[in-house]
Scaffold this active site. Sequence first.
Site, mmCIF file in Angstrom:
data_model
loop_
_atom_site.group_PDB
_atom_site.id
_atom_site.type_symbol
_atom_site.label_atom_id
_atom_site.label_comp_id
_atom_site.label_asym_id
_atom_site.label_seq_id
_atom_site.Cartn_x
_atom_site.Cartn_y
_atom_site.Cartn_z
ATOM 1 N N PRO A 17 23.090 97.793 60.672
ATOM 2 C CA PRO A 17 22.310 98.498 59.657
ATOM 3 C C PRO A 17 23.150 99.109 58.541
ATOM 4 O O PRO A 17 24.241 99.622 58.771
ATOM 5 C CB PRO A 17 21.592 99.599 60.460
ATOM 6 C CG PRO A 17 22.364 99.734 61.726
ATOM 7 C CD PRO A 17 22.928 98.377 62.006
ATOM 8 N N ASN A 18 22.598 99.012 57.350
ATOM 9 C CA ASN A 18 23.136 99.606 56.115
ATOM 10 C C ASN A 18 24.334 98.850 55.542
ATOM 11 O O ASN A 18 24.799 99.188 54.456
ATOM 12 C CB ASN A 18 23.492 101.099 56.314
ATOM 13 C CG ASN A 18 22.286 101.920 56.685
ATOM 14 O OD1 ASN A 18 21.279 101.883 55.987
ATOM 15 N ND2 ASN A 18 22.356 102.642 57.789
ATOM 16 N N ARG A 25 27.363 101.958 48.853
ATOM 17 C CA ARG A 25 27.234 103.064 49.799
ATOM 18 C C ARG A 25 28.615 103.650 50.084
ATOM 19 O O ARG A 25 29.497 102.962 50.570
ATOM 20 C CB ARG A 25 26.621 102.524 51.100
ATOM 21 C CG ARG A 25 26.665 103.449 52.281
ATOM 22 C CD ARG A 25 26.311 102.665 53.554
ATOM 23 N NE ARG A 25 26.366 103.489 54.731
ATOM 24 C CZ ARG A 25 26.703 103.032 55.940
ATOM 25 N NH1 ARG A 25 26.995 101.749 56.114
ATOM 26 N NH2 ARG A 25 26.735 103.832 56.961
ATOM 27 N N TYR A 30 33.798 103.115 52.519
ATOM 28 C CA TYR A 30 33.592 101.709 52.891
ATOM 29 C C TYR A 30 34.136 100.713 51.865
ATOM 30 O O TYR A 30 34.100 99.499 52.098
ATOM 31 C CB TYR A 30 32.104 101.452 53.140
ATOM 32 C CG TYR A 30 31.542 102.276 54.278
ATOM 33 C CD1 TYR A 30 32.045 102.115 55.569
ATOM 34 C CD2 TYR A 30 30.537 103.218 54.078
ATOM 35 C CE1 TYR A 30 31.560 102.879 56.625
ATOM 36 C CE2 TYR A 30 30.036 103.978 55.124
ATOM 37 C CZ TYR A 30 30.556 103.805 56.391
ATOM 38 O OH TYR A 30 30.070 104.555 57.437
ATOM 39 N N ASN A 81 30.194 93.843 63.392
ATOM 40 C CA ASN A 81 30.250 95.234 62.960
ATOM 41 C C ASN A 81 28.865 95.805 63.254
ATOM 42 O O ASN A 81 27.935 95.597 62.476
ATOM 43 C CB ASN A 81 30.578 95.348 61.469
ATOM 44 C CG ASN A 81 30.697 96.805 61.048
ATOM 45 O OD1 ASN A 81 30.298 97.707 61.784
ATOM 46 N ND2 ASN A 81 31.251 97.039 59.863
ATOM 47 N N ALA A 84 26.003 101.729 62.753
ATOM 48 C CA ALA A 84 25.622 102.928 63.509
ATOM 49 C C ALA A 84 25.184 102.610 64.941
ATOM 50 O O ALA A 84 25.303 103.469 65.836
ATOM 51 C CB ALA A 84 24.512 103.666 62.771
ATOM 52 N N GLU A 105 35.172 93.477 67.598
ATOM 53 C CA GLU A 105 34.395 94.569 66.990
ATOM 54 C C GLU A 105 35.154 95.048 65.757
ATOM 55 O O GLU A 105 36.341 95.355 65.835
ATOM 56 C CB GLU A 105 34.262 95.708 68.017
ATOM 57 C CG GLU A 105 33.570 96.956 67.493
ATOM 58 C CD GLU A 105 33.571 98.089 68.531
ATOM 59 O OE1 GLU A 105 33.952 97.848 69.713
ATOM 60 O OE2 GLU A 105 33.211 99.221 68.162
ATOM 61 N N HIS A 107 35.187 97.611 62.299
ATOM 62 C CA HIS A 107 34.682 98.720 61.490
ATOM 63 C C HIS A 107 35.531 98.815 60.239
ATOM 64 O O HIS A 107 36.770 98.810 60.328
ATOM 65 C CB HIS A 107 34.739 100.044 62.259
ATOM 66 C CG HIS A 107 33.920 100.008 63.505
ATOM 67 N ND1 HIS A 107 32.548 100.076 63.487
ATOM 68 C CD2 HIS A 107 34.282 99.843 64.789
ATOM 69 C CE1 HIS A 107 32.098 99.970 64.721
ATOM 70 N NE2 HIS A 107 33.123 99.824 65.537
ATOM 71 N N ARG A 114 36.878 110.105 61.837
ATOM 72 C CA ARG A 114 35.630 110.627 61.273
ATOM 73 C C ARG A 114 34.910 111.538 62.281
ATOM 74 O O ARG A 114 35.537 112.039 63.208
ATOM 75 C CB ARG A 114 34.767 109.445 60.790
ATOM 76 C CG ARG A 114 35.506 108.617 59.721
ATOM 77 C CD ARG A 114 34.669 107.466 59.225
ATOM 78 N NE ARG A 114 33.457 107.937 58.569
ATOM 79 C CZ ARG A 114 32.394 107.176 58.329
ATOM 80 N NH1 ARG A 114 32.407 105.891 58.696
ATOM 81 N NH2 ARG A 114 31.334 107.675 57.737
HETATM 82 C C1 DQA Z 1 30.966 101.425 60.403
HETATM 83 C C2 DQA Z 1 31.223 102.785 61.041
HETATM 84 C C3 DQA Z 1 29.947 103.342 61.653
HETATM 85 O O1 DQA Z 1 30.194 104.603 62.247
HETATM 86 C C4 DQA Z 1 28.892 103.517 60.576
HETATM 87 O O2 DQA Z 1 27.675 103.966 61.153
HETATM 88 C C5 DQA Z 1 28.684 102.303 59.752
HETATM 89 C C6 DQA Z 1 29.823 101.470 59.397
HETATM 90 C C7 DQA Z 1 32.203 100.891 59.656
HETATM 91 O O3 DQA Z 1 32.226 99.704 59.347
HETATM 92 O O4 DQA Z 1 33.129 101.657 59.353
HETATM 93 O O5 DQA Z 1 27.577 102.052 59.271
HETATM 94 O O6 DQA Z 1 30.658 100.485 61.436
#
Ligand code: DQA
Length: 151
Positions: A17-18, A25, A30, A81, A84, A105, A107, A114
Amino acid sequence: MATPQTAPRRISVINGPNLNLLGVRKPEIYGRTTLADIEATLRAQAAELGYEITFMQSNHEGDLIDAIQAARTASAGIIINPAAYTHTSVALHDALEAAELPVVEVHLSNVHQREPFRHHSYVSPQATAVIAGAGAQGYELALAFLARHLG
Ligand code: DQA
């Protein structure tokens, strides 16, 4: 003589998501690279490595689980990835466990620098490798690792 059955030369790249908002964003966290930029870079890199890519993003947990289940038979490995859902989803953990594939995985941000709620991952126990904090380059590192891991 029949050629032996080989694993499919396909890698699934699954984004949670997002991540469709990458580039706009919180660029200070990011970066400015968009998800379309990441997809184009990975497709080119994969072609050089002799792989095809299935690339998807969804804001819905069930869609991510469907993509993992599809990868189980269609792909040789998964780059994910989970965004959240990393920090909340037992369902993603279970789907990755059932997939029985190498998983990286990724990020973009260093989640360990964080908020404390980002320090725990339900996905990491199912991951062969975890890359955090390398920005968009983390996807390229993941693909290079997986290709070599798969041999
Ligand atoms: C994320 C880190 C997560 O905590 C966050 O909710 C994201 C992006 C990252 O790529 O740094 O949406 O996965």
